[in-house]
Design a protein around this motif. Structure first.
Motif, PDB file in Angstrom:
ATOM      1  N   THR A 526       0.797  -1.116  -0.034  1.00 12.59           N
ATOM      2  CA  THR A 526       0.125   0.056   0.188  1.00 12.59           C
ATOM      3  C   THR A 526       0.788   1.253   0.018  1.00 12.59           C
ATOM      4  O   THR A 526       1.782   1.154   0.644  1.00 12.59           O
ATOM      5  N   GLU A 546      -1.455   6.137 -13.987  1.00 10.57           N
ATOM      6  CA  GLU A 546      -2.893   6.212 -13.652  1.00 10.57           C
ATOM      7  C   GLU A 546      -3.280   4.798 -12.879  1.00 10.57           C
ATOM      8  O   GLU A 546      -4.230   4.483 -12.400  1.00 10.57           O
ATOM      9  N   SER A 547      -2.123   3.729 -12.901  1.00  9.56           N
ATOM     10  CA  SER A 547      -2.528   2.596 -12.312  1.00  9.56           C
ATOM     11  C   SER A 547      -2.272   2.263 -10.936  1.00  9.56           C
ATOM     12  O   SER A 547      -2.740   1.429 -10.255  1.00  9.56           O
ATOM     13  N   THR A 548      -1.500   3.314 -10.087  1.00  6.16           N
ATOM     14  CA  THR A 548      -1.304   2.892  -8.695  1.00  6.16           C
ATOM     15  C   THR A 548      -2.278   3.620  -7.790  1.00  6.16           C
ATOM     16  O   THR A 548      -2.674   4.724  -8.008  1.00  6.16           O
ATOM     17  N   ASP A 549      -2.625   2.597  -7.116  1.00  5.00           N
ATOM     18  CA  ASP A 549      -3.774   3.051  -5.861  1.00  5.00           C
ATOM     19  C   ASP A 549      -3.277   4.109  -4.926  1.00  5.00           C
ATOM     20  O   ASP A 549      -2.426   3.554  -4.268  1.00  5.00           O
ATOM     21  N   SER A 551      -5.240   5.706  -3.003  1.00  9.20           N
ATOM     22  CA  SER A 551      -6.468   6.025  -1.914  1.00  9.20           C
ATOM     23  C   SER A 551      -5.754   5.988  -0.419  1.00  9.20           C
ATOM     24  O   SER A 551      -6.686   6.456   0.420  1.00  9.20           O
ATOM     25  N   HIS A 552      -4.730   5.424  -0.297  1.00 12.75           N
ATOM     26  CA  HIS A 552      -4.331   5.429   1.085  1.00 12.75           C
ATOM     27  C   HIS A 552      -2.945   6.443   1.253  1.00 12.75           C
ATOM     28  O   HIS A 552      -2.513   6.426   2.502  1.00 12.75           O
ATOM     29  N   ASP A 570      -8.174  11.193  -6.628  1.00  8.12           N
ATOM     30  CA  ASP A 570      -8.152   9.873  -6.203  1.00  8.12           C
ATOM     31  C   ASP A 570      -7.060   9.708  -4.692  1.00  8.12           C
ATOM     32  O   ASP A 570      -7.117   8.597  -4.310  1.00  8.12           O
ATOM     33  N   LYS A 572      -7.697  10.400  -0.975  1.00 10.81           N
ATOM     34  CA  LYS A 572      -8.589  10.329  -0.068  1.00 10.81           C
ATOM     35  C   LYS A 572      -8.176  10.921   1.278  1.00 10.81           C
ATOM     36  O   LYS A 572      -8.983  11.552   2.113  1.00 10.81           O
TER      37      LYS A 572
END
Length: 817
Positions: A526, A546-549, A551-552, A570, A572
């Motif tokens: 993460t 654009e592919s890396t998450d 959100s954390h 993206d 949060k």
């Protein structure tokens, strides 16, 4: 396997308190939620003890490593849940009181019910994860593991004690200097000389060379001598004193306690002239004990200590003759000579096809002797360019799984000796590229925004953070740059070898993700903090990943082209968004949805305006739009009740700024036409500490900038940038001011000074006056300011610069940009 705990325990320490604060609020928690919060509070307290135990181990196995990683991830998510809670329930508004508050709470229960159910569901998920982690610890008895390997790696510092002093490179002058400092013939009082430097700088090697030299040259003069090493563990002191006794020829007192051991040493040394080297001193507790061994007998005895901590050398010792020798890195010539000597049999020739890689390796070693020797040993007898690039340019990465690697092992000693909060702050510097000169205020404000700094009862978070930075500096882990009038650094950096080390640690602990815009990490972890460096040429857009998450992600830092920055929609839970110095257009779509954002820097970018709804960012503490195209800030800025640092540069501010009570730093523009009203409005700000004003003044005296009597009672630093001097300080104005910086383009046409009242600023410690142009009006101002400032300041604290040339004090030149 190295300990992979680092910054974790500091966060786990803080979480039970944050959960307790949540329970104390008058939020309408759904049934069962309050009990779940209490459960997490209790369970995290238990986990904290296990984390502390893991930190105390020198090594542990893969199971414990995996468990620590799971605790880290759930701790991050719990903290995110807590920080989002109030924002999602009531928008972060301050709690109301009275009858209206009761109606509001009833209404909130009804309107926020869906959000509360979502919050409760998330909490249940966190509780289940904590239960699973707790059960795993019990199943494998992870908290009770001894964790010591069958055979500990050899101490790499031992080799420094057996080096042939005649073969040393770059130490001849250092040995001469320290020997002369130690001996100082004719002085009979006890003298202490401490050699201070960063890990791997050659402190032990230098001390040993000096020790051998003094033994050989003055062996008839010293009746007793000993060379002892301590190390980072406090329980090593007794062993060290026994070793000293053994070198004195007394081998029969090994079973005594520390008090008896010290008494025995003092009895031996009382009537003797002694030479003692105490190598690798780590703590004041160690020094407080071992210094008791050395009587001040007036016979010209000498003590040499070595330490990585610049605050320790003479701490708490009454001896009047105490000196510090800060060991310098090897010169470029000596570093290259040492490398060639260790890497090639011919001793002085590098093959032509390796010359460019060799130069890169030298830049990375940056004169650190241990780094030079370690890299040279790895590259000895290797002639492949690929091997040189792999081993020479990625030294610490390549040694990741090699527990016997001396360089990483020695750096680990320094890292593990830090308290958890200092480990966190040091790891944070891995976010910045190698050799970056990081602005101190930028770093400190980011630390605070990340939640690393706790504000004390009588000390601000800013002062605490600066204390942490100073601690890292005195431990020789961070290098100070561009010292201020009070010796505080304006900028700092870390040595390339230490930067490699903290990057490795940061990756191991998933503290930060460092990536190029063209390379996506595929390890499945993460992303908590993203440092994005793109290699696109200046003014050319970079491809956005654009592919890396994200959100954390808690912080986003971009170096290079702004187009590589991720979509703000993206993010949060982001607290820090730092685009300082990025090229190209900046997209701020979605900015006002970053409800936890505390630090926003667009400094030096092409940003031209801020979103009108920026006032919705209720958690924002720092806003920096200096050196941008932003001309005016939106009126909603005044709703930012937590904003402490408003750095607008030359941009104009809306009305109502005087009502922003949390402001500590203000940088803004304006015109002299409205300056009187504006100055009076902000002059009563209680918390304002630094003020920077940009004015477009004319040469008419009716439009002067006046600072009123008894105004700005807390301001310690004032900077004014104006086209021409038109400034007046009334009596009793700025009673706490310490630094005054005045920057003008040109002097007044009538050759009057344009600046008056500096003599009223009784707390001043430093004055800077700077003119872009040399003219008669400028020189009239120079004379007037110098004469006025001399009434409250010694001449050496007045710095004058005209047309780029220094005309004032030379010892303050380094602090002026």
């Amino acid at each position: 396997m190295d300990i992979v705990v680092g910054a974790l325990s500091g966060m786990v320490d803080a979480l039970p308190g944050k959960l307790g604060e949540l329970l104390e609020q008058e939020y309408a928690l759904l049934a069962g939620v309050r009990d779940d919060v209490r459960f997490l509070q209790t369970e995290l307290g238990s986990m904290r003890a296990a984390i502390r135990h893991c930190e105390s181990l020198d090594h542990h196995d893969a199971q414990t490593t995996g468990w620590v990683g799971k605790v880290r991830e759930v701790a991050y998510d719990i903290e995110d849940w807590v920080d989002l809670f109030a924002v999602r329930v009531d928008g972060g508004a301050p709690p109301a009181t009275g009858v209206r508050a009761w109606f509001r709470r009833v209404w909130d229960k009804f309107t926020a019910l869906p959000a509360r159910h979502t919050i409760a569901g998330e909490l249940q998920g966190l509780k289940e994860r904590v239960l699973e982690i707790s059960d795993q610890r019990k199943r494998y008895s992870l908290g009770g593991m001894v964790g010591t390997p069958a055979q500990a790696p050899l101490d790499p510092r031992l080799s420094a004690l057996f080096v042939d002093t005649n073969s040393l490179v770059g130490f001849g002058e250092k040995v001469e200097d320290v020997s002369r400092l130690v001996m100082d013939a004719g002085r009979t009082e006890l003298k202490i000389v401490s050699i201070v430097g960063m890990a791997g700088s050659g402190k032990t090697t230098l001390a040993n060379a000096v020790y051998r030299r003094l033994q050989a040259q003055t062996q008839d003069n010293f009746n007793c001598s000993a060379f002892v090493s301590i190390g980072p563990k406090l329980d090593m002191v007794s062993k060290t004193v026994r070793n000293m006794l053994s070198q004195f020829g007394d081998r029969h007192r090994g079973g005594q306690d520390i008090n008896q051991l010290i008494t025995s040493v003092r009895e031996i040394l009382t009537n003797k002239r002694y030479l003692i080297v105490v190598d690798d001193l780590w703590s004041s507790e160690q020094w407080a004990t071992i210094k008791c061994c050395f009587p001040e007998n007036g016979l010209g005895s000498r003590i040499i200590t070595t330490t990585r901590n610049g605050a320790l050398p003479t701490d708490g010792y009454s001896c009047p003759s105490k000196f510090v020798h800060e060991i310098s890195p090897l010169s470029d010539t000596d570093a290259k000579q040492l490398f060639l000597k260790k890497a090639f049999s011919n001793g002085n020739v590098c093959p032509p096809h390796l010359e460019d890689v060799f130069n890169q390796v030298m830049r990375r070693c940056c004169g650190l002797p241990l780094a030079v020797v370690t890299v040279a040993a790895k590259l000895a007898h290797k002639h492949s360019r690929d091997e040189w690039e792999k081993l020479g340019l990625n030294l610490l990465y390549s040694s990741h799984s090699d527990g016997s690697d001396g360089l990483k092992q020695i750096l680990n000693l320094s890292f593990n000796d830090l308290q958890p909060h200092l480990r966190t702050c040091l790891l944070y510097l891995s976010i910045f590229p190698e050799n970056s000169e990081v602005d101190t205020e930028r770093l400190v404000r980011r630390w605070i925004a990340e939640g690393f700094i706790a504000e004390g009862r009588n000390i601000s978070a800013q002062e605490t953070a600066l204390g942490y930075l100073n601690e890292l500096i005195v431990r020789n882990l961070v290098q100070p740059l561009d010292l201020n009038h009070d010796d505080a650094p304006r900028r700092c950096r870390v040595h390339p070898v230490i930067h490699d080390f903290i990057v490795c640690k940061s990756m191991e602990e998933n503290f930060a993700t460092l990536m190029d815009s063209q390379h996506v990490p595929n390890n499945g972890t993460t992303v908590r903090r993203l440092s994005l460096k793109n290699s696109s040429k200046k003014h050319q857009p970079a491809a956005r990943n654009e592919s890396t998450d994200l959100s954390h992600a808690r912080s986003i830092t971009v170096f290079g082209h702004a187009s590589a920055a991720p979509s703000l929609n993206d993010l949060k839970v982001v607290r820090v968004l730092d685009l300082e110095g990025c090229d190209g257009p900046v997209c701020l779509d979605g900015l006002c949805k970053l409800v936890l954002l505390r630090y926003l820097s667009l400094k030096g970018t092409d940003a031209s305006e801020l979103p009108p709804a920026i006032g919705d960012l209720r958690c924002l503490e720092t806003l920096d739009v200096r050196f941008t195209k932003v001309k005016e800030l939106p009126p909603s800025i005044v709703r930012l009740e937590k904003l402490m640092h408003l750095l607008a540069g030359s941009a104009k501010l809306p009305g109502g700024i005087a009502e922003m009570k949390a402001l500590q730093t203000l940088s803004c523009g304006g015109t002299t036409k409205g300056s009187v009203k504006f100055i009076e409005g902000i002059s009563k700000q209680d918390k304002l500490r630094e003020l920077e004003l940009y004015f477009d003044a004319t040469e008419t005296h009716e439009k002067r900038v006046k600072f009123p009597a008894c105004g700005f009672r807390s301001v310690k630093k004032l900077c004014i940038q104006c086209s021409s001097p038109s400034v007046t300080f009334e009596p009793n104005a700025l009673p706490a001011i310490q630094v005054l910086e005045l920057r003008f383009q040109k002097g007044l046409a009538d050759q009057s000074s344009g600046v008056s009242g500096i003599e009223h600023l009784s707390s001043l410690k430093h004055v800077l006056l700077e003119f872009e142009k040399h003219d008669a009006g400028a020189m009239a101002t120079v004379d007037a300011v110098r004469n006025s400032a001399q009434r409250v300041l010694p001449d050496q604290y007045i710095t004058i610069k005209v047309d780029g040339n220094l005309r004032g004090a030379t010892n303050t030149l380094q602090s002026i940009e």
